[in-house]
Write a protein that holds these residues in place. Structure first.
Motif, PDB file in Angstrom:
ATOM      1  N   VAL A   1       0.844  -1.198   0.000  1.00  0.00           N
ATOM      2  CA  VAL A   1       0.000   0.000   0.000  1.00  0.00           C
ATOM      3  C   VAL A   1       0.882   1.251   0.000  1.00  0.00           C
ATOM      4  O   VAL A   1       1.914   1.300   0.683  1.00  0.00           O
ATOM      5  N   ASN A   2       0.479   2.263  -0.754  1.00  0.00           N
ATOM      6  CA  ASN A   2       1.138   3.566  -0.759  1.00  0.00           C
ATOM      7  C   ASN A   2       0.142   4.632  -0.321  1.00  0.00           C
ATOM      8  O   ASN A   2      -0.973   4.700  -0.852  1.00  0.00           O
ATOM      9  N   TYR A   3       0.545   5.453   0.635  1.00  0.00           N
ATOM     10  CA  TYR A   3      -0.300   6.550   1.100  1.00  0.00           C
ATOM     11  C   TYR A   3       0.386   7.878   0.783  1.00  0.00           C
ATOM     12  O   TYR A   3       1.593   8.030   0.975  1.00  0.00           O
ATOM     13  N   GLU A   4      -0.399   8.827   0.309  1.00  0.00           N
ATOM     14  CA  GLU A   4       0.079  10.191   0.097  1.00  0.00           C
ATOM     15  C   GLU A   4      -0.949  11.149   0.693  1.00  0.00           C
ATOM     16  O   GLU A   4      -2.066  11.255   0.194  1.00  0.00           O
ATOM     17  N   ILE A   5      -0.563  11.802   1.782  1.00  0.00           N
ATOM     18  CA  ILE A   5      -1.470  12.669   2.525  1.00  0.00           C
ATOM     19  C   ILE A   5      -1.015  14.118   2.363  1.00  0.00           C
ATOM     20  O   ILE A   5       0.151  14.445   2.599  1.00  0.00           O
ATOM     21  N   LYS A   6      -1.944  14.966   1.964  1.00  0.00           N
ATOM     22  CA  LYS A   6      -1.650  16.387   1.799  1.00  0.00           C
ATOM     23  C   LYS A   6      -2.555  17.215   2.703  1.00  0.00           C
ATOM     24  O   LYS A   6      -3.728  16.898   2.867  1.00  0.00           O
ATOM     25  N   ALA A   7      -1.993  18.241   3.279  1.00  0.00           N
ATOM     26  CA  ALA A   7      -2.758  19.143   4.151  1.00  0.00           C
ATOM     27  C   ALA A   7      -2.482  20.584   3.737  1.00  0.00           C
ATOM     28  O   ALA A   7      -1.459  20.883   3.118  1.00  0.00           O
ATOM     29  N   ALA A   8      -3.401  21.447   4.064  1.00  0.00           N
ATOM     30  CA  ALA A   8      -3.234  22.882   3.797  1.00  0.00           C
ATOM     31  C   ALA A   8      -3.802  23.638   4.984  1.00  0.00           C
ATOM     32  O   ALA A   8      -4.855  23.274   5.504  1.00  0.00           O
ATOM     33  N   PHE A   9      -3.110  24.652   5.444  1.00  0.00           N
ATOM     34  CA  PHE A   9      -3.611  25.388   6.591  1.00  0.00           C
ATOM     35  C   PHE A   9      -3.269  26.860   6.496  1.00  0.00           C
ATOM     36  O   PHE A   9      -2.320  27.264   5.826  1.00  0.00           O
ATOM     37  N   THR A  10      -4.073  27.644   7.185  1.00  0.00           N
ATOM     38  CA  THR A  10      -3.848  29.082   7.297  1.00  0.00           C
ATOM     39  C   THR A  10      -4.239  29.508   8.701  1.00  0.00           C
ATOM     40  O   THR A  10      -5.270  29.078   9.216  1.00  0.00           O
ATOM     41  N   THR A  11      -3.425  30.364   9.318  1.00  0.00           N
ATOM     42  CA  THR A  11      -3.759  30.906  10.632  1.00  0.00           C
ATOM     43  C   THR A  11      -3.527  32.411  10.648  1.00  0.00           C
ATOM     44  O   THR A  11      -2.612  32.922   9.995  1.00  0.00           O
ATOM     45  N   LEU A  12      -4.353  33.103  11.400  1.00  0.00           N
ATOM     46  CA  LEU A  12      -4.189  34.532  11.656  1.00  0.00           C
ATOM     47  C   LEU A  12      -3.699  34.666  13.086  1.00  0.00           C
ATOM     48  O   LEU A  12      -4.307  34.124  14.009  1.00  0.00           O
ATOM     49  N   ASN A  13      -2.584  35.426  13.266  1.00  0.00           N
ATOM     50  CA  ASN A  13      -1.887  35.387  14.547  1.00  0.00           C
ATOM     51  C   ASN A  13      -1.617  36.772  15.120  1.00  0.00           C
ATOM     52  O   ASN A  13      -0.642  37.434  14.733  1.00  0.00           O
ATOM     53  N   PRO A  14      -2.447  37.256  16.040  1.00  0.00           N
ATOM     54  CA  PRO A  14      -2.097  38.460  16.790  1.00  0.00           C
ATOM     55  C   PRO A  14      -1.150  38.081  17.931  1.00  0.00           C
ATOM     56  O   PRO A  14      -1.355  37.058  18.609  1.00  0.00           O
ATOM     57  N   SER A  15      -0.117  38.873  18.147  1.00  0.00           N
ATOM     58  CA  SER A  15       0.857  38.537  19.181  1.00  0.00           C
ATOM     59  C   SER A  15       1.504  39.805  19.731  1.00  0.00           C
ATOM     60  O   SER A  15       1.438  40.876  19.133  1.00  0.00           O
ATOM     61  N   VAL A  16       2.129  39.662  20.879  1.00  0.00           N
ATOM     62  CA  VAL A  16       2.912  40.743  21.485  1.00  0.00           C
ATOM     63  C   VAL A  16       4.299  40.216  21.798  1.00  0.00           C
ATOM     64  O   VAL A  16       4.489  39.023  21.996  1.00  0.00           O
ATOM     65  N   GLY A  17       5.282  41.132  21.821  1.00  0.00           N
ATOM     66  CA  GLY A  17       6.628  40.696  22.095  1.00  0.00           C
ATOM     67  C   GLY A  17       7.585  41.840  22.298  1.00  0.00           C
ATOM     68  O   GLY A  17       7.180  43.012  22.373  1.00  0.00           O
ATOM     69  N   LEU A  18       8.839  41.504  22.380  1.00  0.00           N
ATOM     70  CA  LEU A  18       9.909  42.469  22.598  1.00  0.00           C
ATOM     71  C   LEU A  18      10.944  42.345  21.506  1.00  0.00           C
ATOM     72  O   LEU A  18      11.234  41.230  21.023  1.00  0.00           O
ATOM     73  N   VAL A  19      11.520  43.478  21.093  1.00  0.00           N
ATOM     74  CA  VAL A  19      12.601  43.499  20.138  1.00  0.00           C
ATOM     75  C   VAL A  19      13.829  44.105  20.828  1.00  0.00           C
ATOM     76  O   VAL A  19      13.783  45.236  21.324  1.00  0.00           O
ATOM     77  N   PHE A  20      14.918  43.317  20.873  1.00  0.00           N
ATOM     78  CA  PHE A  20      16.166  43.781  21.462  1.00  0.00           C
ATOM     79  C   PHE A  20      17.097  44.180  20.312  1.00  0.00           C
ATOM     80  O   PHE A  20      17.504  43.355  19.506  1.00  0.00           O
TER      81      PHE A  20
END
Length: 255
Positions: free
Chosen positions: A234-253
């Motif tokens: 048996v041969n399996y080929e699985i494909k996925a596709a995703f998208t996320t929207l990401n609000p975030s906070v952080g620091l820049v040094f």
């Protein structure tokens, strides 16, 4: 809500305290052409990544999760430069689809997680206007993804309930924009909004394997012997596709 309130209060105190010792000449900021950025935030599942329709092969069954990332920026004299970034995302799987048995058996998806690792690089624009920091990035790279969506049935399991774990890999991208407040010549507090997507895939090949023996009785000789039984390749080929929207906070040094 208590955790969010605590984080907001912490950053407010931190910014107020640090601002008291901030430099008066922000020209030093423009002389710092390198930056180390650390951030964390929410990962909102969109499109097929969020979809949980059993008839759709690319349904991700993902719910909203979190994202954390660390990046390094180098900026040239024209406010443009290059960025390299590592990002980690985790999105829980929606348990509801288990009721429809998307892979043919109960609990075939399970109550696990999407764990996505990204390594990307690309151009970045960064500028400081007085104390206001703005930047924009377009990054591309690779994703290594782990999820029960990539699991494949074990052909040696005659019951049909055992799955093997696989890892998906593929191309990924991120488009982001950020705005922040320059606390000192070396430190900026920043809000960021990014769109992250990718197309991880997995391939799994099973060769013919011995799964048992069939008992055969010969009425002419009165003897019983056993014939080996092999699984089909048996041969399996699985494909996925995703998208996320990401609000975030952080620091820049910056240095």
């Amino acid at each position: 809500m208590k955790k969010i309130s605590f984080i907001v209060i912490f950053f407010s105190i931190f910014m107020t305290t640090t601002a008291q010792t901030a430099v008066t000449d922000l020209k030093e900021v423009k002389d710092h052409r390198m930056g180390l950025e650390i951030s964390a935030g929410y990962a909102v599942a969109l499109s097929s990544y969020w979809m949980f329709e059993s008839g759709q092969k690319k349904s991700g069954y993902a719910t909203n999760g979190f994202q954390a990332q660390v990046g390094f920026d180098w900026i040239g004299k024209k406010k443009f430069g290059m960025a390299i970034q590592y990002t980690f995302q985790r999105n829980p799987l929606e348990n509801g689809p288990n009721l429809s048995y998307p892979k043919g058996i109960p609990d075939s998806i399970g109550s696990g997680y999407w764990s996505n690792h990204f390594l990307m690089m690309g151009p970045v624009f960064m500028q400081t206007i007085k104390r206001i920091h703005i930047d924009a990035k377009i990054l591309g790279g690779v994703i290594v993804s782990a999820s029960t969506n990539f699991n494949t049935p074990d052909p040696t399991d005659t019951v049909g309930i055992r799955y093997n774990k696989n890892t998906g890999t593929g191309f990924a991208y991120q488009i982001s924009a950020g705005v922040g407040y320059t606390i000192s010549s070396h430190l900026t507090f920043k809000f960021n909004l990014s769109l992250v997507g990718g197309w991880p895939g997995a391939r799994k090949q099973y060769y013919s394997q011995l799964i048992g023996y069939e008992e055969i009785y010969d009425p002419l000789t009165g003897l019983t012997y056993y014939r080996p039984i092999y699984s089909a390749p048996v041969n399996y080929e699985i494909k996925a596709a995703f998208t996320t929207l990401n609000p975030s906070v952080g620091l820049v040094f910056r240095f």
